[in-house]
Motif scaffolding. Structure first.
Motif, mmCIF file in Angstrom:
data_model
loop_
_atom_site.group_PDB
_atom_site.id
_atom_site.type_symbol
_atom_site.label_atom_id
_atom_site.label_comp_id
_atom_site.label_asym_id
_atom_site.label_seq_id
_atom_site.Cartn_x
_atom_site.Cartn_y
_atom_site.Cartn_z
ATOM 1 N N SER A 151 0.859 -1.187 0.000
ATOM 2 C CA SER A 151 0.000 0.000 0.000
ATOM 3 C C SER A 151 0.898 1.241 0.000
ATOM 4 O O SER A 151 2.107 1.153 0.247
ATOM 5 C CB SER A 151 -0.893 0.010 1.241
ATOM 6 N N VAL A 152 0.322 2.393 -0.257
ATOM 7 C CA VAL A 152 1.090 3.640 -0.250
ATOM 8 C C VAL A 152 1.736 3.857 1.116
ATOM 9 O O VAL A 152 2.910 4.211 1.213
ATOM 10 C CB VAL A 152 0.201 4.848 -0.644
ATOM 11 N N ASP A 153 0.990 3.626 2.190
ATOM 12 C CA ASP A 153 1.550 3.783 3.537
ATOM 13 C C ASP A 153 2.731 2.839 3.766
ATOM 14 O O ASP A 153 3.736 3.226 4.369
ATOM 15 C CB ASP A 153 0.489 3.535 4.614
ATOM 16 N N GLU A 154 2.622 1.623 3.275
ATOM 17 C CA GLU A 154 3.712 0.667 3.438
ATOM 18 C C GLU A 154 4.928 1.072 2.609
ATOM 19 O O GLU A 154 6.068 0.913 3.058
ATOM 20 C CB GLU A 154 3.247 -0.735 3.048
ATOM 21 N N GLN A 155 4.702 1.613 1.411
ATOM 22 C CA GLN A 155 5.813 2.100 0.595
ATOM 23 C C GLN A 155 6.516 3.268 1.291
ATOM 24 O O GLN A 155 7.751 3.349 1.296
ATOM 25 C CB GLN A 155 5.315 2.539 -0.783
ATOM 26 N N ILE A 156 5.735 4.144 1.883
ATOM 27 C CA ILE A 156 6.313 5.277 2.610
ATOM 28 C C ILE A 156 7.113 4.775 3.807
ATOM 29 O O ILE A 156 8.218 5.256 4.076
ATOM 30 C CB ILE A 156 5.211 6.275 3.037
ATOM 31 N N ASP A 157 6.582 3.795 4.526
ATOM 32 C CA ASP A 157 7.317 3.227 5.662
ATOM 33 C C ASP A 157 8.631 2.591 5.209
ATOM 34 O O ASP A 157 9.666 2.743 5.868
ATOM 35 C CB ASP A 157 6.466 2.187 6.394
ATOM 36 N N LEU A 158 8.607 1.880 4.089
ATOM 37 C CA LEU A 158 9.820 1.243 3.571
ATOM 38 C C LEU A 158 10.866 2.291 3.203
ATOM 39 O O LEU A 158 12.038 2.168 3.571
ATOM 40 C CB LEU A 158 9.476 0.368 2.361
ATOM 41 N N ALA A 159 10.445 3.336 2.502
ATOM 42 C CA ALA A 159 11.375 4.408 2.150
ATOM 43 C C ALA A 159 11.876 5.125 3.403
ATOM 44 O O ALA A 159 13.045 5.520 3.468
ATOM 45 C CB ALA A 159 10.712 5.392 1.199
ATOM 46 N N THR A 160 11.029 5.258 4.401
ATOM 47 C CA THR A 160 11.441 5.885 5.661
ATOM 48 C C THR A 160 12.531 5.056 6.334
ATOM 49 O O THR A 160 13.506 5.611 6.865
ATOM 50 C CB THR A 160 10.237 6.052 6.617
ATOM 51 N N LEU A 161 12.394 3.747 6.296
ATOM 52 C CA LEU A 161 13.440 2.879 6.855
ATOM 53 C C LEU A 161 14.778 3.107 6.155
ATOM 54 O O LEU A 161 15.827 3.148 6.801
ATOM 55 C CB LEU A 161 13.045 1.406 6.718
ATOM 56 N N VAL A 162 14.730 3.256 4.842
ATOM 57 C CA VAL A 162 15.959 3.496 4.082
ATOM 58 C C VAL A 162 16.564 4.837 4.484
ATOM 59 O O VAL A 162 17.767 4.932 4.739
ATOM 60 C CB VAL A 162 15.691 3.437 2.565
ATOM 61 N N TRP A 163 15.736 5.883 4.531
ATOM 62 C CA TRP A 163 16.243 7.197 4.936
ATOM 63 C C TRP A 163 16.812 7.155 6.345
ATOM 64 O O TRP A 163 17.851 7.734 6.617
ATOM 65 C CB TRP A 163 15.132 8.237 4.867
ATOM 66 N N LEU A 164 16.132 6.465 7.228
ATOM 67 C CA LEU A 164 16.594 6.353 8.614
ATOM 68 C C LEU A 164 17.925 5.607 8.674
ATOM 69 O O LEU A 164 18.820 5.973 9.433
ATOM 70 C CB LEU A 164 15.536 5.633 9.456
ATOM 71 N N GLY A 165 18.064 4.589 7.836
ATOM 72 C CA GLY A 165 19.279 3.787 7.832
ATOM 73 C C GLY A 165 20.477 4.459 7.209
ATOM 74 O O GLY A 165 21.615 4.130 7.526
ATOM 75 N N ARG A 166 20.264 5.409 6.328
ATOM 76 C CA ARG A 166 21.404 5.993 5.638
ATOM 77 C C ARG A 166 21.916 7.283 6.267
ATOM 78 O O ARG A 166 22.894 7.848 5.823
ATOM 79 C CB ARG A 166 21.085 6.219 4.171
ATOM 80 N N CYS A 167 21.256 7.770 7.274
ATOM 81 C CA CYS A 167 21.738 8.992 7.911
ATOM 82 C C CYS A 167 21.947 8.748 9.404
ATOM 83 O O CYS A 167 21.748 7.664 9.902
ATOM 84 C CB CYS A 167 20.783 10.157 7.650
ATOM 85 N N ASP A 168 22.356 9.768 10.068
ATOM 86 C CA ASP A 168 22.664 9.661 11.493
ATOM 87 C C ASP A 168 21.434 9.885 12.362
ATOM 88 O O ASP A 168 21.521 10.479 13.427
ATOM 89 C CB ASP A 168 23.759 10.669 11.872
ATOM 90 N N SER A 169 20.310 9.413 11.907
ATOM 91 C CA SER A 169 19.063 9.591 12.648
ATOM 92 C C SER A 169 18.896 8.472 13.669
ATOM 93 O O SER A 169 19.554 7.447 13.616
ATOM 94 C CB SER A 169 17.875 9.573 11.684
ATOM 95 N N ILE A 170 17.973 8.702 14.559
ATOM 96 C CA ILE A 170 17.621 7.684 15.542
ATOM 97 C C ILE A 170 16.128 7.410 15.430
ATOM 98 O O ILE A 170 15.396 8.161 14.795
ATOM 99 C CB ILE A 170 18.012 8.127 16.972
#
Length: 77
Positions: free
Chosen positions: A25-44
Motif C-alpha cells: 500500500s502507499v503507507d507501506e511504501q512510505i514506511d519502507l522508504a522511511t526505513l531506508v532514509w533512517l538507515g542511511r543517515c545519522d538519525s535515531i
C-alpha cells in the motif's frame, strides 16, 4: 556465476523486488522508504515521524525505481 553480478534490464531479482514493492500500500511504501532514509543517515528511531513526513511529502509512483536505484540499499535497510 559472474552473470549474477551483472546489471541487466530483465533481471528476475529486480522484477521480484519491484513486484513486491508495487504490491505494498502507499503507507507501506512510505514506511519502507522511511526505513531506508533512517538507515542511511545519522538519525535515531525517535526521528521516525519527521523522516516519514518528509518521505510522504516526496512520495510518487516510482518507489520501486527509487529504492532499487539507491546505492547500498541492503545496508540502509
Amino acid at each position: 556465476m559472474i552473470d549474477v553480478l551483472e546489471d541487466r534490464a530483465d533481471d528476475p531479482v529486480q522484477e521480484e523486488i519491484r513486484s513486491a514493492i508495487w504490491a505494498l500500500s502507499v503507507d507501506e511504501q512510505i514506511d519502507l522508504a522511511t526505513l531506508v532514509w533512517l538507515g542511511r543517515c545519522d538519525s535515531i528511531a525517535s526521528d521516525w515521524r519527521d523522516i516519514r513526513e518528509a518521505v510522504a511529502d516526496t512520495h510518487n509512483d516510482r518507489t520501486a525505481a527509487y529504492l532499487l536505484g539507491t546505492p547500498l540499499l541492503g545496508d540502509d535497510l
